[in-house]
Design a protein around this motif. Structure first.
Motif, short mmCIF file in Angstrom:
data_model
loop_
_atom_site.label_atom_id
_atom_site.label_comp_id
_atom_site.label_asym_id
_atom_site.label_seq_id
_atom_site.Cartn_x
_atom_site.Cartn_y
_atom_site.Cartn_z
N GLY A 1 -11.80 -4.05 -3.20
CA GLY A 1 -13.22 -4.29 -3.40
C GLY A 1 -13.49 -4.99 -4.72
N TYR A 2 -14.75 -5.36 -4.93
CA TYR A 2 -15.15 -6.12 -6.12
C TYR A 2 -15.43 -5.22 -7.33
CZ TYR A 2 -15.76 -9.99 -2.83
OH TYR A 2 -15.54 -10.97 -1.90
N ASP A 3 -15.24 -3.92 -7.20
CA ASP A 3 -15.67 -2.99 -8.25
C ASP A 3 -15.10 -3.33 -9.63
OD1 ASP A 3 -16.73 -0.45 -6.37
OD2 ASP A 3 -15.11 -1.63 -5.49
N ASP A 4 -13.80 -3.64 -9.69
CA ASP A 4 -13.15 -3.84 -10.99
C ASP A 4 -13.49 -5.17 -11.65
OD1 ASP A 4 -11.64 -1.39 -11.26
OD2 ASP A 4 -10.37 -2.11 -9.63
N ILE A 5 -14.08 -6.10 -10.89
CA ILE A 5 -14.41 -7.41 -11.46
C ILE A 5 -15.91 -7.69 -11.44
CG2 ILE A 5 -12.15 -8.41 -10.95
CD1 ILE A 5 -13.59 -9.87 -8.57
N ALA A 6 -16.71 -6.76 -10.94
CA ALA A 6 -18.14 -7.01 -10.75
C ALA A 6 -18.83 -7.37 -12.06
CB ALA A 6 -18.81 -5.79 -10.11
N ASP A 7 -18.49 -6.68 -13.15
CA ASP A 7 -19.13 -6.97 -14.44
C ASP A 7 -18.82 -8.40 -14.90
OD1 ASP A 7 -20.44 -4.54 -14.82
OD2 ASP A 7 -18.64 -3.61 -15.68
N TYR A 8 -17.59 -8.84 -14.68
CA TYR A 8 -17.21 -10.20 -15.07
C TYR A 8 -17.94 -11.23 -14.19
CZ TYR A 8 -13.38 -7.83 -17.47
OH TYR A 8 -12.64 -7.00 -18.28
N LEU A 9 -17.97 -11.00 -12.88
CA LEU A 9 -18.66 -11.93 -11.99
C LEU A 9 -20.15 -12.02 -12.33
CD1 LEU A 9 -17.03 -11.15 -8.50
CD2 LEU A 9 -16.37 -12.86 -10.20
N GLY A 10 -20.71 -10.90 -12.76
CA GLY A 10 -22.12 -10.89 -13.14
C GLY A 10 -22.42 -11.72 -14.38
N GLU B 1 -12.50 -4.65 6.09
CA GLU B 1 -12.48 -3.50 5.17
C GLU B 1 -11.75 -3.80 3.87
OE1 GLU B 1 -8.92 -3.47 7.76
OE2 GLU B 1 -11.09 -3.58 8.16
N ARG B 2 -10.91 -4.84 3.85
CA ARG B 2 -10.21 -5.17 2.60
C ARG B 2 -11.16 -5.57 1.48
NH1 ARG B 2 -7.63 -9.43 2.35
NH2 ARG B 2 -8.11 -10.43 4.33
N ALA B 3 -12.38 -5.93 1.83
CA ALA B 3 -13.35 -6.40 0.83
C ALA B 3 -14.09 -5.26 0.15
CB ALA B 3 -14.36 -7.33 1.49
N GLY B 4 -13.97 -4.05 0.64
CA GLY B 4 -14.68 -2.93 0.03
C GLY B 4 -16.15 -2.89 0.41
N SER B 5 -16.92 -2.11 -0.33
CA SER B 5 -18.32 -1.89 -0.01
C SER B 5 -19.22 -2.94 -0.66
CB SER B 5 -18.75 -0.51 -0.51
OG SER B 5 -18.92 -0.52 -1.92
N PHE B 6 -20.52 -2.86 -0.33
CA PHE B 6 -21.51 -3.75 -0.92
C PHE B 6 -22.01 -3.25 -2.28
CE2 PHE B 6 -22.60 -4.91 3.67
CZ PHE B 6 -21.95 -6.13 3.60
N GLY C 1 -19.80 -13.54 3.16
CA GLY C 1 -18.84 -14.09 4.11
C GLY C 1 -18.50 -13.08 5.18
N LEU C 2 -19.44 -12.85 6.07
CA LEU C 2 -19.30 -11.80 7.09
C LEU C 2 -18.63 -12.30 8.37
CD1 LEU C 2 -22.85 -10.19 6.70
CD2 LEU C 2 -20.67 -9.26 5.89
N ILE C 3 -18.54 -13.61 8.53
CA ILE C 3 -17.94 -14.20 9.72
C ILE C 3 -16.54 -14.68 9.35
CG2 ILE C 3 -18.18 -15.96 11.52
CD1 ILE C 3 -20.51 -13.96 11.42
N THR C 4 -15.51 -14.15 9.99
CA THR C 4 -14.15 -14.53 9.60
C THR C 4 -13.82 -15.95 10.07
OG1 THR C 4 -11.85 -13.85 9.56
CG2 THR C 4 -13.00 -13.60 11.66
#
Length: 376
Positions: free
Chosen positions: A259-268, A282-287, A305-308
């Motif tokens: 998931g994006y949790d560990d990089i969310a602050d940087y992306l922000g 599920e590899r993408a984690g939660s919203f 990116g919900l459509i593979t």
């Protein structure tokens, strides 16, 4: 449902970038590599196929189209090789996708990095620009400068620079001038593709118990934020620059999970107008990290990116709409959009689906976005 926002791009339905290479183009590239076609003959085939897929995207109703990345073999290396100071070598290793092996091409520093006014991507952009109607934009895609930080590409930086910071300054300047030149040629929408953040998702998480190793990846993340924001500073106000955060895309396989949790602050912290985020499984984690990534910016759009693009089966429309509404609990619906999770051919090999199935995926993106956001 129509919403109001000042943001224009990314569009509510958007194309990430790469498209499946047609057989004619693959065969022409193979003949060129074997010395059976000249560069001009290869370009003739490439342009004919680019014209065809440009028309297909326009007929589909896309407001911004790409050249499918038909002018390159790799999503990243061909662009990097075109910069002054970047060379080509055989890595002797395949990039470690799950279940598939890539070719072993790579890039490295052969001098100081600089803007190349004769970069071949400029000519490709101008050709595509000549094909589109007035109400359709050409979306230019290029790899992130962070791609020069990885896979041994900057190991010899000290041969050309006294300090790492001086190298990063030159890299930011080369990108800034390159993007400015695209703008001067008429580009108003450019996307920077980046797998480094997905790489960092894995590394930041797995090194949490090792302070020294963890700091190495924290420094990489900080350098990435610094270089990206530096290259964006001073670009024209009417140029939209977005990014696509990719977990790897080769023959329908992937490189990274998490998931994006560990990089969310940087992306922000990144000063992009929009971020394309992979959320197709599920590899993408939660919203939950979306709130930090959006960071309260009313002019920033997050593209879900919900459509593979990896598999041909079409997603259930109701399920996709439900996921959009779930994401809207973290970020206002006005600041969301929809796309495939990635392009269809990050390398010339392409994912394992047909061209008709590719167009069906993009058609589905548009239909769902029209239902959710209306004519906005």
């Amino acid at each position: 449902m129509t919403t109001t926002t000042q943001t224009k791009f990314p569009y509510r339905y958007d194309v990430v970038g790469s498209l499946l290479r047609p057989t004619a183009l693959k065969e022409a590239r193979a003949k060129f590599s074997q010395g059976e076609l000249t560069a001009d003959e290869l370009q003739t085939v490439q342009r004919a196929e680019t014209k065809r897929i440009a028309a297909a995207q326009v007929s589909l109703g896309l407001k911004a189209i790409t050249d499918g990345e038909f002018n390159r073999s790799w999503w990243h290396l061909d662009f990097l090789w075109g910069l002054t100071g970047v060379g080509h070598y055989d890595y002797q290793q395949s990039y470690k996708f799950h279940g598939s092996k890539t070719r072993t091409d790579n890039a490295d520093l052969v001098g100081k990095v600089a803007f190349n006014p004769d970069h071949p991507f400029f000519e490709s952009f101008q050709y595509l620009q000549s094909l589109v109607p007035a109400d359709v934009l050409v979306k230019q895609t290029i790899p992130s400068p962070t791609m020069l930080f990885r896979d041994n590409r900057s190991d010899n930086w000290h041969q050309f620079y006294e300090t790492w910071d001086a190298y990063l300054d030159d890299l930011a300047k080369a990108y800034h001038e390159t993007i400015q030149h695209f703008y001067d040629l008429g580009c108003r929408y450019l996307q920077i593709d980046d797998t480094t953040w997905a790489f960092l998702i894995s590394k930041l998480h797995e090194t949490q118990g090792d302070a020294t190793a963890h700091q190495k990846y924290v420094s990489l993340a900080e350098d990435a934020v610094r270089v990206i924001n530096q290259l964006l500073t001073g670009l024209p106000a009417d140029l939209t620059v977005t990014t696509h955060i990719c977990r790897g895309n080769f023959k329908s396989t992937y490189l990274f999970s998490g998931g994006y949790d560990d990089i969310a602050d940087y992306l922000g912290q990144l000063n992009y107008s929009g971020l394309f985020l992979e959320y197709d499984n599920e590899r993408a984690g939660s919203f939950a990290p979306l709130k930090k990534i959006w960071n309260g910016n009313p002019d920033k759009r997050l593209v879900l990116g919900l459509i593979t693009s990896k598999f041909p089966e079409l997603e259930d429309v109701a399920s996709v709409k439900a996921r959009i509404q779930e994401a809207a609990k973290q970020v206002p619906l006005a600041n969301l959009a929809l796309s495939t999770q990635c392009g269809f051919a990050s390398t010339e090999e392409g994912n394992e689906l047909t061209e008709d199935q590719q167009w069906a995926k993009l058609k589905l993106v548009k239909e769902i976005a029209d239902d959710v956001w209306g004519a906005d």
